[in-house]
Design an enzyme around this catalytic site. Structure first.
Site, PDB file in Angstrom:
ATOM      1  N   TRP A   1       0.800  -1.231   0.000  1.00  0.00           N
ATOM      2  CA  TRP A   1       0.000   0.000   0.000  1.00  0.00           C
ATOM      3  C   TRP A   1       0.829   1.274   0.000  1.00  0.00           C
ATOM      4  O   TRP A   1       1.845   1.367   0.698  1.00  0.00           O
ATOM      5  CB  TRP A   1      -0.867  -0.004   1.259  1.00  0.00           C
ATOM      6  CG  TRP A   1      -1.597   1.273   1.517  1.00  0.00           C
ATOM      7  CD1 TRP A   1      -1.173   2.312   2.298  1.00  0.00           C
ATOM      8  CD2 TRP A   1      -2.874   1.653   1.013  1.00  0.00           C
ATOM      9  NE1 TRP A   1      -2.127   3.316   2.302  1.00  0.00           N
ATOM     10  CE2 TRP A   1      -3.166   2.939   1.529  1.00  0.00           C
ATOM     11  CE3 TRP A   1      -3.809   1.036   0.164  1.00  0.00           C
ATOM     12  CZ2 TRP A   1      -4.360   3.612   1.229  1.00  0.00           C
ATOM     13  CZ3 TRP A   1      -4.985   1.708  -0.122  1.00  0.00           C
ATOM     14  CH2 TRP A   1      -5.253   2.985   0.410  1.00  0.00           C
ATOM     15  N   MET A   2       0.325   2.277  -0.736  1.00  0.00           N
ATOM     16  CA  MET A   2       0.888   3.631  -0.705  1.00  0.00           C
ATOM     17  C   MET A   2      -0.262   4.619  -0.569  1.00  0.00           C
ATOM     18  O   MET A   2      -1.283   4.478  -1.224  1.00  0.00           O
ATOM     19  CB  MET A   2       1.629   3.888  -2.020  1.00  0.00           C
ATOM     20  CG  MET A   2       1.898   5.351  -2.357  1.00  0.00           C
ATOM     21  SD  MET A   2       2.565   5.547  -4.055  1.00  0.00           S
ATOM     22  CE  MET A   2       4.292   5.236  -3.764  1.00  0.00           C
ATOM     23  N   ASN A   3      -0.085   5.646   0.309  1.00  0.00           N
ATOM     24  CA  ASN A   3      -0.937   6.822   0.177  1.00  0.00           C
ATOM     25  C   ASN A   3      -0.080   8.069   0.109  1.00  0.00           C
ATOM     26  O   ASN A   3       0.836   8.105  -0.735  1.00  0.00           O
ATOM     27  CB  ASN A   3      -2.140   6.867   1.129  1.00  0.00           C
ATOM     28  CG  ASN A   3      -1.898   6.815   2.611  1.00  0.00           C
ATOM     29  OD1 ASN A   3      -1.386   5.843   3.128  1.00  0.00           O
ATOM     30  ND2 ASN A   3      -2.289   7.823   3.344  1.00  0.00           N
ATOM     31  N   ASP A   4      -0.328   9.089   0.875  1.00  0.00           N
ATOM     32  CA  ASP A   4       0.225  10.431   0.635  1.00  0.00           C
ATOM     33  C   ASP A   4       1.741  10.500   0.379  1.00  0.00           C
ATOM     34  O   ASP A   4       2.516   9.831   1.064  1.00  0.00           O
ATOM     35  CB  ASP A   4       0.004  11.320   1.865  1.00  0.00           C
ATOM     36  CG  ASP A   4      -1.347  11.163   2.501  1.00  0.00           C
ATOM     37  OD1 ASP A   4      -2.230  10.552   1.885  1.00  0.00           O
ATOM     38  OD2 ASP A   4      -1.517  11.653   3.630  1.00  0.00           O
TER      39      ASP A   4
ATOM     40  N   TRP B   1      -4.595  -0.031   3.636  1.00  0.00           N
ATOM     41  CA  TRP B   1      -4.115   0.920   4.624  1.00  0.00           C
ATOM     42  C   TRP B   1      -3.894   0.222   5.977  1.00  0.00           C
ATOM     43  O   TRP B   1      -4.721  -0.572   6.407  1.00  0.00           O
ATOM     44  CB  TRP B   1      -5.134   2.063   4.765  1.00  0.00           C
ATOM     45  CG  TRP B   1      -4.610   3.218   5.559  1.00  0.00           C
ATOM     46  CD1 TRP B   1      -3.909   4.277   5.095  1.00  0.00           C
ATOM     47  CD2 TRP B   1      -4.754   3.410   6.975  1.00  0.00           C
ATOM     48  NE1 TRP B   1      -3.591   5.122   6.135  1.00  0.00           N
ATOM     49  CE2 TRP B   1      -4.096   4.619   7.293  1.00  0.00           C
ATOM     50  CE3 TRP B   1      -5.343   2.672   8.007  1.00  0.00           C
ATOM     51  CZ2 TRP B   1      -4.035   5.118   8.596  1.00  0.00           C
ATOM     52  CZ3 TRP B   1      -5.277   3.168   9.300  1.00  0.00           C
ATOM     53  CH2 TRP B   1      -4.626   4.380   9.583  1.00  0.00           C
TER      54      TRP B   1
ATOM     55  N   PHE C   1       2.291   9.032  10.613  1.00  0.00           N
ATOM     56  CA  PHE C   1       1.426   9.656   9.626  1.00  0.00           C
ATOM     57  C   PHE C   1       2.185  10.739   8.858  1.00  0.00           C
ATOM     58  O   PHE C   1       3.367  10.983   9.081  1.00  0.00           O
ATOM     59  CB  PHE C   1       0.176  10.226  10.307  1.00  0.00           C
ATOM     60  CG  PHE C   1      -0.919   9.208  10.543  1.00  0.00           C
ATOM     61  CD1 PHE C   1      -0.664   7.841  10.531  1.00  0.00           C
ATOM     62  CD2 PHE C   1      -2.228   9.622  10.785  1.00  0.00           C
ATOM     63  CE1 PHE C   1      -1.692   6.906  10.750  1.00  0.00           C
ATOM     64  CE2 PHE C   1      -3.258   8.709  11.006  1.00  0.00           C
ATOM     65  CZ  PHE C   1      -2.991   7.354  10.990  1.00  0.00           C
TER      66      PHE C   1
ATOM     67  N   ARG D   1      -3.034  16.792  12.636  1.00  0.00           N
ATOM     68  CA  ARG D   1      -1.968  16.037  11.946  1.00  0.00           C
ATOM     69  C   ARG D   1      -1.410  16.747  10.715  1.00  0.00           C
ATOM     70  O   ARG D   1      -1.902  17.749  10.264  1.00  0.00           O
ATOM     71  CB  ARG D   1      -2.507  14.662  11.534  1.00  0.00           C
ATOM     72  CG  ARG D   1      -3.734  14.701  10.626  1.00  0.00           C
ATOM     73  CD  ARG D   1      -4.196  13.266  10.331  1.00  0.00           C
ATOM     74  NE  ARG D   1      -5.425  13.222   9.558  1.00  0.00           N
ATOM     75  CZ  ARG D   1      -6.634  13.204  10.100  1.00  0.00           C
ATOM     76  NH1 ARG D   1      -6.792  13.226  11.410  1.00  0.00           N
ATOM     77  NH2 ARG D   1      -7.709  13.157   9.323  1.00  0.00           N
ATOM     78  N   ASP D   2      -0.373  16.111  10.163  1.00  0.00           N
ATOM     79  CA  ASP D   2       0.235  16.460   8.871  1.00  0.00           C
ATOM     80  C   ASP D   2       1.001  17.785   8.913  1.00  0.00           C
ATOM     81  O   ASP D   2       0.689  18.720   8.167  1.00  0.00           O
ATOM     82  CB  ASP D   2      -0.826  16.473   7.748  1.00  0.00           C
ATOM     83  CG  ASP D   2      -1.677  15.213   7.706  1.00  0.00           C
ATOM     84  OD1 ASP D   2      -1.218  14.188   8.243  1.00  0.00           O
ATOM     85  OD2 ASP D   2      -2.788  15.252   7.156  1.00  0.00           O
TER      86      ASP D   2
ATOM     87  N   GLU E   1      -6.720  18.095   5.575  1.00  0.00           N
ATOM     88  CA  GLU E   1      -5.561  17.204   5.669  1.00  0.00           C
ATOM     89  C   GLU E   1      -4.421  17.718   4.795  1.00  0.00           C
ATOM     90  O   GLU E   1      -4.632  18.348   3.760  1.00  0.00           O
ATOM     91  CB  GLU E   1      -5.942  15.794   5.222  1.00  0.00           C
ATOM     92  CG  GLU E   1      -6.988  15.150   6.127  1.00  0.00           C
ATOM     93  CD  GLU E   1      -7.231  13.688   5.803  1.00  0.00           C
ATOM     94  OE1 GLU E   1      -7.128  12.866   6.714  1.00  0.00           O
ATOM     95  OE2 GLU E   1      -7.523  13.363   4.644  1.00  0.00           O
TER      96      GLU E   1
END
Ligand code: FRU
Length: 459
Positions: free
Chosen positions: A27-30, A54, A89, A147-148, A199
């Protein structure tokens, strides 16, 4: 075979992109921590090393000397009980007086806290976690919606944006002399009457103003606002828009060592979870995009370095009325088409079977000023998304479409102003043709087409 023992880079899936960055497996996200350091680009990303869904969120790592060819590197951050046991995250990278430094969200026991790590190796392979630098959100912000972090220099100090909600999606601003001691400066952007967290805030400062980017919690809506950090950003009107109209989410912008503003975004999947589990991988990055802010508009273009992967160039000049097939086919192509003439709607068809049963249309309606990526006929597979991605595009004079076809990714730029990175999953082996069309009139078209090589030096 366990996920960790899988062979490097699965390649038997016909939908796996060749030159859009994907995880070696799983899996990959941001995109995270985008930085050029010592002449080398680093792309970290939210990654589950154990499964194509995820979970167990770590930071994956790929690096490139030229923004076109990529190498996989070992995991950069992994969850550790006591600090970030529930996930590392999203976050950013900065170079602090020569020291590469990450700020990310350490998640544990329902709390999201901002943490810091540094590297002393030139390849940024290994990171030492220093721990939490901002433990508690300001009043009114729940600790699990905080977050982020995104850091940048401003007026002689570090600043950091953090995405949150206090009922509305908000962006919080902090200041620090040293990236470790942070003072809360207040809400710097609010989206009233909307749900969720803003986000992955990202900020790029231009002479013409500040650009704020963010994603509003639904894995599909990517916003940008242009204005001024000091006086605030609009929520609608000409200075508020969508960075992408397709499947893009959580883009991160950064300036490279020459000061050039670039961004990558996560191109989400548009096929069901069970197909992603079968395929053994999920998620891709957009191509690197160069951002520019003029006096009245945001411009986006693919990074010119991608030309390093081109081969087999053809140029054709055609008069088109209706549909004209091109004598080129491929699943990894780049096309630049310029349309002149009186046609109301113009565009290209990609991933097209010879009989047109499967096809994806990228169209510009020049009357309505609309970009459309039509997926209704993209695939005979009824389980994948088939809706049309639509967005506004300013149209004046000839219309230019710059389209990247990469197996299941179709990433389109219209007139340098509107972009859509869309997912399609054709089933037919022969769904690799290309055509041009003009409707409601005729178009004179000049088109360039290239094959695009793999970014990994292997299939
Ligand atoms: C955006 C996001 C971020 C978070 C990360 C977790 O896609 O939800 O807000 O940090 O993904 O993987």
């Amino acid at each position: 075979m366990s996920e960790r023992e899988r062979p490097e880079r699965t390649s038997d899936d016909p939908h796996r992109p060749a030159y859009h960055v994907t995880p070696p497996r799983n899996w990959m996200n941001d995109p995270n921590g985008l930085v050029e350091f010592d002449g080398r680009y680093h792309l970290f990303y939210q990654h589950n090393p154990e499964a194509p869904e995820w979970g167990d969120i770590s930071w994956g790592h790929a690096a490139s000397d030229d923004l076109a060819r990529w190498t996989d590197l070992p995991l950069a951050l992994e969850p550790e009980a006591g600090l970030d046991g529930d996930g590392c995250f999203s976050g950013c990278a900065v170079v602090d007086d020569g020291t590469p430094t990450l700020l990310y969200t350490a998640v544990e026991s329902g709390r999201q806290r901002q943490a810091l790590a540094t590297s002393d190796d030139r390849d940024l392979r290994t990171w030492a976690k220093e721990g939490v630098v901002v433990a508690d959100p300001p009043e009114g912000v729940p600790p699990d919606e905080f977050r982020d972090p995104y850091a940048y220099r401003r007026d002689g100090a570090w600043e950091m944006l953090v995405g949150a909600t206090d009922g509305d999606p908000v962006v919080l601003r902090y200041r620090s002399p040293d990236l470790r001691e942070w003072t809360y400066e207040g809400v710097c952007h609010r989206e009233p009457d909307r749900e969720g967290v803003w986000e992955c805030p990202a900020l790029v400062r231009f002479d013409a103003g500040d650009l704020l980017v963010g994603s509003v919690n639904d894995r599909r809506t990517v916003e940008y606002r242009t204005g001024d950090l000091a006086s605030g950003f609009p929520t609608d009107g000409p200075d508020a828009g969508r960075l992408d109209y397709g499947d893009l989410y959580a883009p991160q912008a950064f300036r490279d060592e020459t000061g050039r503003p670039l961004c990558f975004g996560w191109v989400t999947e548009a096929r069901p979870t069970d197909r992603q589990l079968e395929a053994g991988w999920s998620g891709a990055m957009s191509v690197p995009r160069v951002l520019a802010l003029g006096d009245d508009a945001l411009w986006q273009a693919p990074a010119p370095e991608l030309a390093a992967l081109r081969s087999g160039h053809v140029h054709r000049d055609l008069a088109v009325e209706g549909t004209s097939r091109l004598d080129r086919a491929g699943r990894a192509l780049e096309l630049v088409a310029e349309f002149d003439g009186d046609a109301e709607e113009v565009g290209v068809v990609v991933r097209r079977s010879p009989d047109g049963e499967e096809r994806t249309e990228v169209a510009v309606d020049r009357e309505a000023g609309e970009l459309a990526v039509r997926r209704g006929e993209s695939s005979l597979d009824g389980a994948v998304a088939d809706d049309t991605h639509r967005g506004t595009v300013p149209v004046e004079g000839p219309t230019t479409l710059h389209v990247f076809v990469d197996h299941s990714v179709v990433e389109a730029f219209a007139n340098g102003r509107a972009a859509a990175a869309s997912r399609v999953y054709p089933t037919r082996d022969d769904a690799d043709g290309v055509a041009l069309f003009a409707r409601g009139g005729a178009a004179d078209v000049g088109v360039d087409v290239w094959d695009v090589a793999s970014a990994w030096g292997r299939g």
